[in-house]
Enzyme design. Sequence first.
Site, mmCIF file in Angstrom:
data_model
loop_
_atom_site.group_PDB
_atom_site.id
_atom_site.type_symbol
_atom_site.label_atom_id
_atom_site.label_comp_id
_atom_site.label_asym_id
_atom_site.label_seq_id
_atom_site.Cartn_x
_atom_site.Cartn_y
_atom_site.Cartn_z
ATOM 1 N N ARG A 1 0.831 -1.207 0.000
ATOM 2 C CA ARG A 1 0.000 0.000 0.000
ATOM 3 C C ARG A 1 0.866 1.258 0.000
ATOM 4 O O ARG A 1 0.595 2.225 -0.691
ATOM 5 C CB ARG A 1 -0.927 0.004 1.220
ATOM 6 C CG ARG A 1 -1.902 -1.167 1.298
ATOM 7 C CD ARG A 1 -2.951 -1.129 0.204
ATOM 8 N NE ARG A 1 -3.886 -2.226 0.297
ATOM 9 C CZ ARG A 1 -5.152 -2.100 0.675
ATOM 10 N NH1 ARG A 1 -5.615 -0.922 1.004
ATOM 11 N NH2 ARG A 1 -5.948 -3.142 0.715
ATOM 12 N N ASN B 1 -1.311 -5.481 6.224
ATOM 13 C CA ASN B 1 -1.900 -4.641 7.272
ATOM 14 C C ASN B 1 -0.854 -4.152 8.272
ATOM 15 O O ASN B 1 -1.019 -3.102 8.893
ATOM 16 C CB ASN B 1 -2.983 -5.403 8.039
ATOM 17 C CG ASN B 1 -4.128 -5.876 7.176
ATOM 18 O OD1 ASN B 1 -4.691 -6.936 7.415
ATOM 19 N ND2 ASN B 1 -4.490 -5.111 6.155
ATOM 20 N N CYS C 1 -15.962 -1.490 -24.447
ATOM 21 C CA CYS C 1 -15.311 -1.756 -25.730
ATOM 22 C C CYS C 1 -13.812 -1.489 -25.659
ATOM 23 O O CYS C 1 -13.024 -2.133 -26.355
ATOM 24 C CB CYS C 1 -15.952 -0.932 -26.848
ATOM 25 S SG CYS C 1 -15.772 0.852 -26.655
#
Length: 1014
Positions: free
Chosen positions: A18, A468, A589
Amino acid sequence: MTTTVNDENIIDDQLYNRQRYVLGDDAMKRLRKHHVLLYGAGGVGIEIAKNIILAGVHSLTLQDPKLTTIIDLGTQYFLNEQSIGKNRAECSVEKLRALNDYVKCIVLTECNLEEMIQINEFCRTSNIIFITADVYGIYSRCFVDCGQETFICTDKDGEQAKEVFINHISPDGVVKMPGDERHPFQDNDIVYLRELVGLEKLNNSERTVKELNHREFSIGDISNMGEYKSGGIAREVKQQIKLTYNSLAEQLHNPRILTVDGSDYWTNEIDGDVPNTVYIHILMVALSEYLQLHHQLPECNSTNSCKDAVVMMDLAQKHMKQILKNQVHDEQRFKDLFKYLIYTARGSLASLCSAMGGFVGQQVLTTLTGKFHPVKQFLYLDAYELVKEIPLEKEYEYIEKESFKPDRYHALRLCIGETLVNCLAHQRLFMVGCGAIGCELLKLFALLGVGRQQMITITDHDHIEKSNLNRQFLFHKQHLNQPKSTVAAQSAYDMNKELKIKSYTEKVGANAKEQLCTDSFISNQTIIVNALDNVEARRYMDSLCVKNQRPLLESGTMGSKGHTFIVVPFESESYSSQNDPIEKDIPYCNVKSFPANIEHCTIWAREKFDSAFHFKPSLFNNVLLESNIAKRIKDGNTIQDLPKVIKFMKRRCTSWKECLELARQKFEKYYSHKALDLLHKFPLDLKDDKGGIAKDSYWKLPKRAPKPIEFDFNNQLHYDFVIACAKLYSIIYSLSSNECSNHDIEANKAILRTVNVQKWEPRNKEIITDPTVVKPVITSSNESEVSEAEWKTAEERSGNLKAHPLPFEKDDDFQIDFISAAVNLRAQMYDLEPGDRYEIKRIAGKIVPAIGTTTATVSGLISIELIKICLKQINQNLPLSTFRNFYINIALPLFIASEPLACTIQKIGKFDVSIWSNFEIKGNSSMTIEDFIGEVKSKYDLNASMITEGNKPVYIPWDKSKASKQLKRKMNDVLTHKPDVSYSELIVLTDDSNMDVDFNETQTIPPIRYYFST
């Protein structure tokens, strides 16, 4: 005492994934080479230490000559009753080491003015970063000096470099965006140009931007470089910024102070009203000098008759003359701010320690790495808006009269008084989420003594994973895979044994199996706290708070950005009243056939992974649970999704060789056949979708024509894809590791050379080109019928197979190997720049960038609002203007504090109502719908024309002939009466012509609660 990182050259991605998306690898590696000296292990000092250790600095040396006292326990969460009388640093170092297994900067806390100036001068001559930070009572300070040499900021904001497609460039250099697109550039930005047709001389060059409007910018005259024909991409070039800093001695009386109203910095050259932060600067300088002269902090009590205040005021006036000179200032406001410093200086507010400690922790990281813009040079955060509403004189008289023995809440008591300390203790608080913010808030609840006379209830359905540990500091290695809420509750209790806390592992949300968040439970709480990471759950909890008229504390972070939001019953708008920015959906698309960037390729690769390695094996296992399949096929019965299952069965791999062969076929399908399909449907010389003649070619940016890739055994990327794909097939087809142990490169290539690759043939498969078409939802399908023979063949091939579906796991290297190779092959096929493995992982895993410093800052700020909520319980007349919402970006850095918006009041019938209003009708066993409508008319002057209970109709008189019969039905027979629920919430629509108001679309009648008879 010193704590050190093990290896500065290795970044543990599972631990830091993170944070590395916030700082980047270069900054992370620089950070791990540096040493930090931190002086002072008090509340703000330990907060700074915790944040920089979690971030991964090479080593931290913590120095502190002071011994632990009982008062320290109110702000220093690594100390406990057994620490009293021992050195604060020595008692903290082992717990600090536990945060991370793994001098360029000196950080001072709790020093006097002379010490700060002397050490700052030493740092400047020694080329050492100098930072000082303090929390005294309700005021906090940070000062940063990056030294005499020019400081280089390599990335001022941490944002991704912005990129746009070009529609046209005129000879005078005016660049136009396609359609209604807006460009993100400002004056003096630099853009890198590429893929221009006609202006090839500009390709791979950098040009300086002059902004013209939101759809046009200029890159200067290009008339001698050719004529623009088509294409082109402009990408922002991140620029270095050179910064110079002054010494503390220079800045004391000529300060540059970051304001918290979003108006940038204050200097004494700015005319106009002097903001509070300047007065606080003056007071904190005077306080530091007082500490230097008297070796203690001032206090105001009956024994000294506030003599300390007289001395302090003389010092403050001296510094004010030198700073403000002849500027007009508000003497009364200055005296008020001064009064609260004198009263609270010997206390310390844990919330400010967290907020300022988080910010200063980031300043350490920023100055060591050059990533983000350091503050230049002062920042002050305070709780003045809270304390000015507290009668501190009376509180101090009471404290002195009762002769309180110092305890762990004494530092808090000196800041907010005993009444509020006691009010905090009697809260019934419910917090949802025990992640990064949840951990920080639980720490603060423990320090503030929240709920110790009642109860804190927490819930989180997640379990602890390695990533964490980088931010959620209540968790350590021994807690991996345990429930977050259980461990968080125990860790908070370990900080303060007086805490009463109960944990649950339930998920909350509209679709969750609710057992905990009932109306009776929510209405029994005094404060609700969100520590969530998704908008849907936040809105759900917000709706419960509005419905049950309970205050809500909401906060969140994303990388260096954070917000706090306070919801005050009956006065403020709710969280859901705000419209969150709508994320622009990526056209399906683009993902399926016309990728324009690496994100489109990554989403495509993630979908391929989910389909091949999770959805199809799961489907196979589910269908195989059904009985008598062969007989049902013979009888002509349809079994959903059976054709897909049969294809999966026929492809069953029973050896590593077959896994390789299937992976090789997938390569051909994805990177050759798919390109040929598109070029068959849309040839390179096609002019438009319908094959007609158009001004421009069909294949122009952002559409890129694909190029079929021919498999090359010696191409590492080709080989990596096939090996990763084969490995995943071996897992889902439940092959043993021994069966897949042949990973000799030459042996694998020999197998691949023998694969008989299926030849491409034109297909009439529909190709979506409309950008407004959304991705089809995967549903069960019958497709074509399946014969008995097909089933028998597939059954023989699959044998007794039990498939092993693979849910996507971002920390699984095999999975990321596959997705990374798949993405970069697709990028190659469409002539896109290749993607970085870790950026691909972020997109595929939907990883939200996060860093602990932002979390600590946000948690500190929102916990101040929690104390204000308690003050509101004591003083119901507390104005809404006392509260603050914050938006912060500690990369810039930026702090914006704003007052909550008041809820909208509207006229419904004869009543003024808001989102907080509830209409009520007391029912009885004999009350009919007609009686209910009469009660609504009598009590609220509303003519009910339609009644619903959620989505369930109660009274909808479309058929007039049946309306009279409906009216005679009893309410108890029509409504849902759940156990332990005393009322049903009804939505009533009225005949607008009978309302004494000009009705508009924003006006809605509050829900009417029908209370069942007891």
